[in-house]
Design a protein around this motif. Structure first.
Motif, PDB file in Angstrom:
ATOM      1  N   SER A   1       0.846  -1.197   0.000  1.00 32.78           N
ATOM      2  CA  SER A   1       0.000   0.000   0.000  1.00 32.78           C
ATOM      3  C   SER A   1       0.883   1.250   0.000  1.00 32.78           C
ATOM      4  CB  SER A   1      -0.897   0.002   1.229  1.00 32.78           C
ATOM      5  OG  SER A   1      -0.127   0.319   2.381  1.00 32.78           O
TER       6      SER A   1
ATOM      7  N   GLU B   1      -7.699   7.234  -3.190  1.00 31.74           N
ATOM      8  CA  GLU B   1      -6.678   6.474  -2.477  1.00 31.74           C
ATOM      9  C   GLU B   1      -5.398   7.289  -2.418  1.00 31.74           C
ATOM     10  OE1 GLU B   1      -5.311   3.005  -4.469  1.00 31.74           O
ATOM     11  OE2 GLU B   1      -3.840   2.565  -2.912  1.00 31.74           O
TER      12      GLU B   1
ATOM     13  N   ARG C   1      -7.342   8.746   1.291  1.00 35.67           N
ATOM     14  CA  ARG C   1      -7.505   7.659   2.255  1.00 35.67           C
ATOM     15  C   ARG C   1      -6.448   6.585   1.998  1.00 35.67           C
ATOM     16  NH1 ARG C   1      -9.874  11.240   4.632  1.00 35.67           N
ATOM     17  NH2 ARG C   1     -12.131  11.333   4.863  1.00 35.67           N
TER      18      ARG C   1
ATOM     19  N   SER D   1      -6.538   3.462   1.552  1.00 34.64           N
ATOM     20  CA  SER D   1      -6.838   2.400   0.583  1.00 34.64           C
ATOM     21  C   SER D   1      -8.064   2.789  -0.222  1.00 34.64           C
ATOM     22  CB  SER D   1      -7.104   1.080   1.301  1.00 34.64           C
ATOM     23  OG  SER D   1      -8.315   1.164   2.026  1.00 34.64           O
ATOM     24  N   LEU D   2      -8.263   2.075  -1.325  1.00 32.44           N
ATOM     25  CA  LEU D   2      -9.439   2.334  -2.157  1.00 32.44           C
ATOM     26  C   LEU D   2     -10.717   2.018  -1.383  1.00 32.44           C
ATOM     27  CD1 LEU D   2     -10.682   3.025  -4.930  1.00 32.44           C
ATOM     28  CD2 LEU D   2     -10.450   0.601  -5.520  1.00 32.44           C
ATOM     29  N   GLN D   3     -10.670   0.961  -0.589  1.00 29.70           N
ATOM     30  CA  GLN D   3     -11.849   0.576   0.196  1.00 29.70           C
ATOM     31  C   GLN D   3     -12.239   1.700   1.155  1.00 29.70           C
ATOM     32  OE1 GLN D   3      -9.158  -1.410  -0.323  1.00 29.70           O
ATOM     33  NE2 GLN D   3     -10.226  -2.687  -1.828  1.00 29.70           N
ATOM     34  N   GLU D   4     -11.243   2.307   1.780  1.00 32.00           N
ATOM     35  CA  GLU D   4     -11.544   3.397   2.714  1.00 32.00           C
ATOM     36  C   GLU D   4     -12.032   4.646   1.975  1.00 32.00           C
ATOM     37  OE1 GLU D   4      -8.496   3.331   6.229  1.00 32.00           O
ATOM     38  OE2 GLU D   4      -7.741   2.053   4.614  1.00 32.00           O
TER      39      GLU D   4
ATOM     40  N   LEU E   1     -13.772   4.492  -0.766  1.00 29.73           N
ATOM     41  CA  LEU E   1     -15.151   4.149  -1.122  1.00 29.73           C
ATOM     42  C   LEU E   1     -16.072   4.301   0.087  1.00 29.73           C
ATOM     43  CD1 LEU E   1     -17.136   3.108  -3.235  1.00 29.73           C
ATOM     44  CD2 LEU E   1     -16.501   0.772  -2.590  1.00 29.73           C
ATOM     45  N   ALA E   2     -15.575   3.915   1.268  1.00 29.02           N
ATOM     46  CA  ALA E   2     -16.373   4.059   2.496  1.00 29.02           C
ATOM     47  C   ALA E   2     -16.666   5.539   2.764  1.00 29.02           C
ATOM     48  CB  ALA E   2     -15.634   3.432   3.672  1.00 29.02           C
TER      49      ALA E   2
ATOM     50  N   CYS F   1     -10.933   7.018  -9.180  1.00 33.93           N
ATOM     51  CA  CYS F   1     -10.127   5.784  -9.188  1.00 33.93           C
ATOM     52  C   CYS F   1      -9.941   5.313 -10.624  1.00 33.93           C
ATOM     53  CB  CYS F   1     -10.798   4.699  -8.344  1.00 33.93           C
ATOM     54  SG  CYS F   1     -12.383   4.137  -8.963  1.00 33.93           S
TER      55      CYS F   1
ATOM     56  N   ASP G   1     -11.034  -0.443 -11.419  1.00 34.23           N
ATOM     57  CA  ASP G   1     -11.631  -0.539 -10.083  1.00 34.23           C
ATOM     58  C   ASP G   1     -13.055  -0.009 -10.074  1.00 34.23           C
ATOM     59  OD1 ASP G   1      -9.348  -1.598  -8.786  1.00 34.23           O
ATOM     60  OD2 ASP G   1      -8.439   0.388  -8.776  1.00 34.23           O
TER      61      ASP G   1
ATOM     62  N   LEU H   1     -17.785  -1.397  -9.145  1.00 34.36           N
ATOM     63  CA  LEU H   1     -18.603  -0.563  -8.259  1.00 34.36           C
ATOM     64  C   LEU H   1     -19.942  -0.217  -8.900  1.00 34.36           C
ATOM     65  CD1 LEU H   1     -15.897   1.980  -6.977  1.00 34.36           C
ATOM     66  CD2 LEU H   1     -16.659  -0.146  -5.900  1.00 34.36           C
TER      67      LEU H   1
END
Lengths: 367, 266
Positions: free
Chosen positions: A292, B157, B182, B184-187, B189-190, B202, B206, B210
């Motif tokens: 990351s 991200e 953020r 990560s990408l997940q964060e 997105l959250a 993004c 990716d 979505l």
């Protein structure tokens, strides 16, 4: 008479229609301010055509707190015809680097078409052509004597790709290294000649694509080439492992260079320095060998710290790659510190804080 | 009708000249063709496809050592059309072009963007997939173009290419985007899902999954476009042309769309 006037006017109009070039002055010599004198980066100014971008790139290296750069000077670019040298671009890069107070390590390979058989790749060099390479490296060393202190002979010869898609040949490379070393030392004795950085790989003997870097280095010593280099270039990629992940013969990680150091010591070369001339981490989310962005920042700071505190044999850690002249538009872009249009990535700003002893910003987000 | 002797001689000479020309042309064409990888592929029945199998969902190696991914399926579909076996050659990305030049490969198919610096050395196909940075927003509040991000909070991200794109919008176009970077990408997105951001930036790869559920849409105007292409050697124009024909046929019959759905969820 009037024809002459019309031509003069046309010439003036043509002159005025050309966009003005950005004026680039070298300026006074700068000094790198840093708390870690081993920080370095591999710049990639080879195909950068705009002088102001060369200057700004090197300014940003200095401003980040890195006193060392490795730069690639392709043989084919500077000797387009045998014996005819064009140093214009290389001069530009070196002069700007020196103006920023940077120490330059030059990597030299990439064979011109006139020095290799038709149908071969630019990494192919026949044994009969070793003297041509040695002559070029010597000409480079003479031209840049007192300006470029270190020269790397070739790149990753333990990979078939970097050896012209032939099986890795330590004896062949040892001969190329020794011919080059002797020629350079005769012409520019102060220039430090570095043996090539080897690609970190576990490939066993007989593998089609490469040979384990530890085995290759030992084979170089077995060929008697220990007397043909002043220091060893090393490549230290961390891939998915942290900077403190312990070295092991069956693992490719940042500290694998410690195993190469063991080979040097075992062969009586403990007094010679080493220079990490490529390495680091990639943070592309889809490359299987990446980490990351935050991990990359953490591992990179740790890597520079390890070299500063624990590796007295290592003179510099020059990580791949500071900036590409144009985006690769692949995962390779995520090795960089700065975008092609000079936007600093978070790793750049965080390393600048580290190098100047300032509070870090991103690493406090770590869980 | 009878022809005079002179006319006959002229006619015979003309026919002879034409025949000689045809023979010479055939010789020249065969000499050119010998180096074209298309003929080697046809003779051997094997298409050698180079890829860096470390980049899912386009190419990777599964736990059983099998090549999988969009590009793997694409190569298989092309091989099927041509009636040849596909052999994959796994090479690190920076060695792919040299492997092609050294004759180790027939084609590179590896999430490859076109490189304008290499058009003297290789032939590129037409694009078969469009990557690049895009804007993702809720379907109920879509964002069509970057200009609509002015003064808005946008999640991304940290350190991603999309992050650099947002910095570039602020630097070059003065949009004053409030960048929520953020880890990560997940964060990221959250952050969007929680309503803290107006949009997310993004990679299109990716973004496509979505949008599969219908909750999000991709903006019409991308921030950047990276077309993926195949590459063949400069001496293989026939192979390059056949490759373009095959890609077009796969596009027409819906195979490319199906592969995109299989590997990218949309």
């Amino acid at each position: 008479m009037w024809v002459g006037r019309i031509l003069a006017l046309a010439g003036l109009a043509l002159h005025l229609s050309v966009p003005p070039q950005r004026l680039v002055l070298l300026g006074p010599t700068q000094r790198v301010v840093t708390m870690n004198s081993k920080i370095g980066v591999h710049t990639r100014l080879t195909d950068e055509v705009e002088e102001w971008k060369i200057q700004r790139t090197l300014e940003m290296v200095r401003e980040m707190g890195a006193p060392w750069i490795v730069e690639y000077f392709p043989w084919a670019y500077a000797e387009p015809r045998e014996g005819h040298y064009d140093w214009a671009h290389a001069d530009m890069v070196v002069e700007h680097a020196l103006a920023q107070g940077l120490t330059v390590i030059a990597r030299i390979d990439y064979v011109p078409e006139w020095a290799r058989p038709e149908g071969t790749t630019p990494r192919y060099i026949a044994e009969d052509d070793y003297p041509r390479y040695a002559r070029y490296v010597t000409a480079f060393a003479e031209h840049f004597e007192g300006k470029v202190s270190h020269i790397i002979i070739w790149n990753e010869p333990n990979l078939a790709f970097e050896w012209g898609y032939r099986p890795p040949d330590p004896a062949g490379y040892a001969e190329l290294l020794c011919q080059s070393y002797r020629a350079v030392k005769e012409a520019a004795p102060a220039t430090q000649v570095l043996a090539a950085g080897l690609a970190p790989t576990l490939a066993p003997p007989g593998d089609e694509f490469g040979l384990d870097d530890r085995l290759y280095l030992q084979a170089l010593y077995d060929e008697g080439s220990g007397a043909c280099f002043d220091g060893l270039a090393m490549h230290a990629y961390g891939y998915t492992f942290a900077a403190d992940d312990p070295p092991s013969p069956d693992r490719v990680n940042f500290r694998r260079v410690e195993l190469l150091r063991e080979v040097m010591v075992a062969n009586g070369d403990g007094e010679k320095p080493a220079y990490i001339t490529e390495g680091g981490w990639n943070d592309h989310p889809r490359w299987t060998r990446s980490v990351s962005s935050l991990q990359r920042i953490r591992y990179t700071v740790d890597a520079y710290e390890r070299a500063r505190l624990s590796w007295d044999w290592c003179e510099a850690v020059c990580l791949w790659a500071f900036r590409f002249p144009v985006a690769q538009r692949t995962y390779q872009d995520r090795f960089t510190f700065v975008t092609p249009d000079l936007i600093p990535r978070p790793i750049y700003t965080e390393l600048a804080r580290y190098a100047h002893g300032e509070p870090l910003e991103y690493l406090v987000q770590e869980p | 009708m009878s022809l005079s002797l002179g006319v006959r001689r002229i006619a015979i000479a003309a026919v002879g000249a034409v025949l000689v020309g045809l023979i010479l042309r055939a010789i020249m064409v065969s000499r050119i063709d010998r180096g074209d990888a298309w003929y080697r592929v046809q003779e051997t029945g094997i298409l050698r496809v180079g890829m860096d199998a470390s980049f899912p969902p386009f190419e990777s190696v599964d736990a059983d050592g099998r090549y999988i991914g969009y590009d793997v399926d694409l190569a298989g579909a092309i091989g099927e059309r041509w009636g040849v076996e596909v052999r994959f050659v796994n090479i690190a990305f920076d060695g792919l072009y040299d492997a092609l030049l050294a004759g180790r490969l027939d084609v590179i198919l590896s999430a490859l963007p076109q490189d304008p610096l290499l058009t003297r050395d290789v032939l590129y196909s037409k694009p078969y997939f469009l990557a690049g940075q895009v804007i993702v927003a809720p379907s109920l509040n879509p964002v069509s173009s970057p200009d609509e991000l002015r003064d808005r909070a946008v999640a991304v991200e940290l350190g991603a290419d999309g992050h650099a794109e947002l910095v570039r919008l602020n630097r070059d176009r003065g949009l004053d985007v409030h960048i929520l970077a953020r880890p990560s990408l997940q964060e990221a997105l959250a952050t969007l899902a929680a309503g803290e951001a107006h949009a997310l930036v993004c990679d299109r790869v990716d973004a496509l999954p979505l949008t599969a559920s219908g909750g999000y849409v991709i903006g019409l105007v991308p921030l950047s476009t990276d077309p993926y292409v195949a590459a063949t050697g400069i001496g293989s124009p026939r192979l390059a042309a056949e490759l373009d024909d095959a890609l077009e046929a796969l596009r027409q019959d819906g195979t490319l769309a199906q592969m995109q759905n299989d590997w990218l969820g949309r």
